[in-house]
Design a protein around this motif. Structure first.
Motif, PDB file in Angstrom:
ATOM      1  N   SER A   2       0.851  -1.314   0.175  1.00  0.00           N
ATOM      2  CA  SER A   2       0.143   0.155   0.918  1.00  0.00           C
ATOM      3  C   SER A   2       0.787   1.048   0.453  1.00  0.00           C
ATOM      4  O   SER A   2       2.123   0.718   0.350  1.00  0.00           O
ATOM      5  N   LEU A   3       0.405   2.251   0.033  1.00  0.00           N
ATOM      6  CA  LEU A   3       0.535   4.032  -0.448  1.00  0.00           C
ATOM      7  C   LEU A   3       1.189   4.323   0.641  1.00  0.00           C
ATOM      8  O   LEU A   3       2.675   4.691   1.140  1.00  0.00           O
ATOM      9  N   VAL A   4       0.528   4.129   1.743  1.00  0.00           N
ATOM     10  CA  VAL A   4       1.720   4.241   3.071  1.00  0.00           C
ATOM     11  C   VAL A   4       2.463   3.160   3.549  1.00  0.00           C
ATOM     12  O   VAL A   4       3.395   3.694   4.639  1.00  0.00           O
ATOM     13  N   LEU A   5       2.472   1.356   3.689  1.00  0.00           N
ATOM     14  CA  LEU A   5       4.078   1.194   3.572  1.00  0.00           C
ATOM     15  C   LEU A   5       4.865   1.270   2.918  1.00  0.00           C
ATOM     16  O   LEU A   5       6.091   1.392   3.403  1.00  0.00           O
ATOM     17  N   SER A 171       8.541   5.466 -12.953  1.00  0.00           N
ATOM     18  CA  SER A 171       9.421   6.049 -12.148  1.00  0.00           C
ATOM     19  C   SER A 171       8.550   6.474 -10.780  1.00  0.00           C
ATOM     20  O   SER A 171       8.944   7.258  -9.579  1.00  0.00           O
ATOM     21  N   GLY A 172       7.234   6.400 -10.914  1.00  0.00           N
ATOM     22  CA  GLY A 172       6.240   7.116 -10.476  1.00  0.00           C
ATOM     23  C   GLY A 172       6.158   6.307  -9.246  1.00  0.00           C
ATOM     24  O   GLY A 172       5.537   6.592  -8.399  1.00  0.00           O
ATOM     25  N   ARG A 173       6.765   5.264  -9.378  1.00  0.00           N
ATOM     26  CA  ARG A 173       6.375   4.404  -7.760  1.00  0.00           C
ATOM     27  C   ARG A 173       7.247   4.465  -7.142  1.00  0.00           C
ATOM     28  O   ARG A 173       7.688   4.126  -6.131  1.00  0.00           O
ATOM     29  N   LEU A 174       8.146   5.444  -7.366  1.00  0.00           N
ATOM     30  CA  LEU A 174       9.304   5.848  -6.610  1.00  0.00           C
ATOM     31  C   LEU A 174      10.148   7.502  -5.779  1.00  0.00           C
ATOM     32  O   LEU A 174       9.885   7.431  -4.586  1.00  0.00           O
ATOM     33  N   TRP A 175      10.251   7.858  -7.147  1.00  0.00           N
ATOM     34  CA  TRP A 175      10.358   9.658  -6.676  1.00  0.00           C
ATOM     35  C   TRP A 175       9.179  10.165  -6.348  1.00  0.00           C
ATOM     36  O   TRP A 175       9.648  10.777  -5.104  1.00  0.00           O
ATOM     37  N   PRO A 176       7.650  10.014  -6.226  1.00  0.00           N
ATOM     38  CA  PRO A 176       6.879  11.033  -5.844  1.00  0.00           C
ATOM     39  C   PRO A 176       6.641   9.908  -4.726  1.00  0.00           C
ATOM     40  O   PRO A 176       6.704  11.410  -3.358  1.00  0.00           O
ATOM     41  N   ILE A 177       6.926   9.047  -4.093  1.00  0.00           N
ATOM     42  CA  ILE A 177       6.569   8.463  -2.646  1.00  0.00           C
ATOM     43  C   ILE A 177       8.230   9.084  -1.907  1.00  0.00           C
ATOM     44  O   ILE A 177       8.217   9.368  -0.570  1.00  0.00           O
ATOM     45  N   ARG A 178       9.696   8.979  -2.223  1.00  0.00           N
ATOM     46  CA  ARG A 178      10.701   9.689  -1.499  1.00  0.00           C
ATOM     47  C   ARG A 178      10.155  10.686  -0.896  1.00  0.00           C
ATOM     48  O   ARG A 178      10.448  11.225  -0.459  1.00  0.00           O
TER      49      ARG A 178
ATOM     50  N   ALA B 106      10.967  -3.956  -5.861  1.00  0.00           N
ATOM     51  CA  ALA B 106       9.752  -4.100  -6.795  1.00  0.00           C
ATOM     52  C   ALA B 106       8.703  -5.314  -6.154  1.00  0.00           C
ATOM     53  O   ALA B 106       8.079  -5.895  -7.115  1.00  0.00           O
ATOM     54  N   GLY B 107       8.921  -5.060  -5.374  1.00  0.00           N
ATOM     55  CA  GLY B 107       7.243  -5.384  -4.858  1.00  0.00           C
ATOM     56  C   GLY B 107       6.969  -6.731  -4.123  1.00  0.00           C
ATOM     57  O   GLY B 107       6.114  -7.668  -3.925  1.00  0.00           O
ATOM     58  N   LEU B 108       8.737  -7.620  -3.549  1.00  0.00           N
ATOM     59  CA  LEU B 108       9.035  -8.985  -3.159  1.00  0.00           C
ATOM     60  C   LEU B 108       9.445  -8.801  -1.889  1.00  0.00           C
ATOM     61  O   LEU B 108      10.399  -7.823  -1.278  1.00  0.00           O
TER      62      LEU B 108
END
Lengths: 421, 240
Positions: A2-5, A171-178, B106-108
């Motif tokens: 999840s986003l929070v995690l 990249s959307g799964r990393l930089w915005p979250i960081r 990587a979601g793993l």
């Protein structure tokens, strides 16, 4: 995941970097320092006011006890007027450093008493104070820039960028979250000391929420700018230089240009000129034929026109009439001064839309009741009170009523306005 | 089309305004070790980045399991474990922490036993595994990155100069590992300028020169590609 995690994962990871942890600790320390000094200053101002209120009453009671007539009572009794700090003033001292927030006035000409007052710390009016508003409006953007400028460039330089993207999938799964993890933590570091300070100061919840929202919006603005700049395929030092330049433009250069432009466009007389004009009028009155003064007074106050005969060398009604005429002489300058301040403030409010830091600073001062509007409202309340004093004494002086010390207990008492009235 | 794990189909890619790959075509079969050989600036890394969807083709396509890589980059990257050149993981984290972080990215999720097993497989000393990586040699860092790639359990491995900086023993261990992975069905596309190393592990070698694929060498059944022939072609002494 999840986003929070993911946010917590990035936060745990980022906090292990010394530079990041150091900047966040610095943010919290600066915020705590500003809140602590703000609370201490406000506590000092409140103590000063409490002490002055008691001393003022004792002093006035003593003076009135010695008074022999209405004129000497009015002459010797001073009245404390003051603008008490709001429950949020500790966070944004604003005009409380630049404009006086307490006066002891009596029935003499008012302009001199208002403009001759010193601020408690005039040097701060020039240098500015490191209060919470300063931290949030000026330093917080710098912290955002330092935290986000090399979000990607740093990884690129370390040779991890492609591996990170390839591993994260996009990249959307990393930089915005960081970036979100960093900004959320920075917001907490800045706001936590403020929340503690607000609890100690008994600040209204609505104000606390408004300030928190304002801080978050400001951080988001700078985060968006830094994030956008950080996405450029340039070295971190180049991105940092560009962002610092932009920060300098918005926090220092634009506000300075705006201030100078406004001051040149809207000229106002100096307070010293108002004092000088009024005092010269008062001093000159001693040498003028009394009827000249009384005619000038009567023209403005026709209700006392029939009571303006002065037969003795000194009469209190003549004395107070030329005090009032002194104010009347400086009235045009004084009105221009206040209108000018108001117009400058309105122009600055519009100009602040070109500088988010200035806008945030103004908004915080507005919420804290320490802005120019509050200073002008206090000025108006002093004038109103002085008018009430004159209105109370004039019938007794002009009708030459017999002195009754007991009646002095009905003297007007200054009541501070609520800061947003 | 589906039998190829990776396909470059008339692939042309620009980098920095210049054409870094020109009309390159080759296929990598599932379970095959394919080495792309070439000098500096030949376009080797560009080819890998194209399969990762990090570079968009100017013309042609880079396909992963039959689908253009840039069409659904997330899906493509899920099939790939990538080992960059000079794999610099985070120096302030230990090997185990780095692996756990990248796997989570990587979601793993892999338990400590699996991580230890992977580090064992790449022969990283147990004592080093909990130390910060800032003290690691280049070879040790490379081993951790390889362990990470193994733990991804992706069917395709893209390796960029994987033996660069490794000592001869570590290179032998690495080659053995690659052969082992290929036997277990993994597809490996590695780029290197190490002719000898490529001939040791690859079943086919593609030779890149100035962005063009100038030749492909096949290993004979049950044998290895002739190092001398590849070396001569690499050095430009014979036509590839």
């Amino acid at each position: 995941m999840s986003l929070v995690l993911r946010l917590f994962r990035e936060l745990r990871f980022l906090l292990r970097q010394r530079a990041v942890a150091g900047l966040l600790v610095l943010a919290m320390l600066l915020s705590a320092l500003s809140v602590t000094t703000g609370l201490a200053e406000i506590a000092h101002q409140r103590m000063t006011l409490e002490r002055m209120i008691l001393a003022d009453k004792a002093d006035r009671d003593g003076a009135l006890a010695k008074a022999e007539d209405w004129g000497s009572a009015a002459y010797s009794s001073f009245h404390l007027t003051y603008l008490p700090p709001s429950d949020l003033a500790f966070a944004a001292m604003g005009q409380r450093d630049a404009s006086p927030w307490k006066h002891r006035i009596h029935m003499l000409a008012l302009e001199g008493q208002i403009h001759a007052a010193d601020t408690a710390n005039p040097e701060l009016a020039l240098a500015g104070r490191i209060d919470f508003a300063f931290i949030v409006s000026v330093l917080a953007p710098l912290l955002v820039i330092l935290l986000l400028h090399d979000l990607r460039a740093g990884e690129r330089a370390a040779g991890r960028h492609d591996l990170l993207i390839a591993t994260a999938g996009q990249s959307g799964r990393l930089w915005p979250i960081r970036a979100s993890a960093l900004i959320a933590t920075l917001a907490v570091c800045l706001l936590l000391p403020f929340w503690v300070g607000a609890a100690l100061a008994g600040t209204q919840l609505a104000k606390v929420l408004a300030v928190s929202l304002l801080v978050c919006i400001h951080l988001l603005f700078w985060a968006a700018v830094s994030y956008w700049a950080g996405a450029r395929a340039a070295a971190g030092s180049v991105i940092l230089t560009g962002l610092i330049g932009f920060w300098l433009l918005l926090t220092a250069i634009l506000p300075a240009i705006t201030r100078v432009s406004i001051e040149r466009a809207i000229s106002i007389p100096a307070g010293g000129d108002i004092v000088l004009t009024q005092r010269e009028a008062v001093n000159d009155a001693w040498d003028l034929p009394k009827n000249v003064t009384m005619e000038a007074f009567g023209a403005r106050h026709p209700e006392w026109e029939n009571y303006t005969q002065v037969s003795r060398p000194f009469e209190w009604k003549w004395y107070y009439a030329f005090q009032q005429v002194g104010d009347q002489t400086a009235e045009a300058l004084s009105t221009t001064y206040r209108e000018g301040i108001r117009e400058r403030d309105q122009a600055a409010a519009l100009a602040a839309f070109s500088s988010p830091p200035a806008l945030v600073d103004r908004a915080l001062q507005g919420l804290a009741g320490t802005d120019t509007r509050a200073a002008l409202a206090y000025d108006a309340s002093v004038r109103d009170f002085h008018t009430r004093l004159r209105t109370w004494y004039y019938p007794k002086l002009f009708r030459d009523e017999p002195f009754e010390p007991a009646a002095l207990s009905a003297l007007p008492v200054y009541q501070p306005r609520d800061e947003r009235d | 089309m589906r039998e190829f794990a990776l396909s470059a189909d008339r692939l042309s890619v620009k980098r920095g305004g210049l054409l870094a790959l020109r009309d390159v075509s080759f296929d990598v079969r599932a379970g095959e070790v394919f080495a792309l050989l070439g000098g500096n600036g030949a376009g080797k890394s560009t080819t890998l980045l194209s399969f990762l969807g990090l570079l968009k083709p100017e013309a042609g396509e880079a396909r992963v399991l039959g689908r253009p890589a840039h069409e659904d980059v997330t899906a493509s990257r899920r099939q790939i474990a990538y080992l960059p050149e000079a794999a610099t993981l985070y120096p302030h984290l230990s090997a185990e922490e780095n692996i756990a972080y990248f796997l989570s990215l990587a979601g793993l999720r892999r338990d400590k036993t699996a991580i230890s097993a992977a580090l064992e497989r790449v022969a990283l000393q147990p004592a080093a595994r909990t130390q910060r990586m800032e003290r690691y040699s280049k070879g040790m860092r490379q081993k951790v990155a390889i362990a990470l790639a193994l733990l991804r359990e992706a069917p395709i491995l893209l390796l960029d100069e994987p033996t660069s900086g490794l000592d001869p023993i570590a290179i032998d261990d690495f080659n053995a590992l690659i052969e082992d992975l290929a036997r277990s069905g993994s597809t490996v596309l590695m780029v290197t300028h190490d002719v000898y190393g490529a001939c040791q592990v690859a079943s086919r070698i593609g030779l890149l020169r100035a962005g063009e694929l100038v030749g492909v060498f096949d290993a004979p059944v049950g044998g290895r590609i002739d190092t001398d022939a590849v070396h001569a072609a690499f050095a430009g002494r014979t036509a590839a």
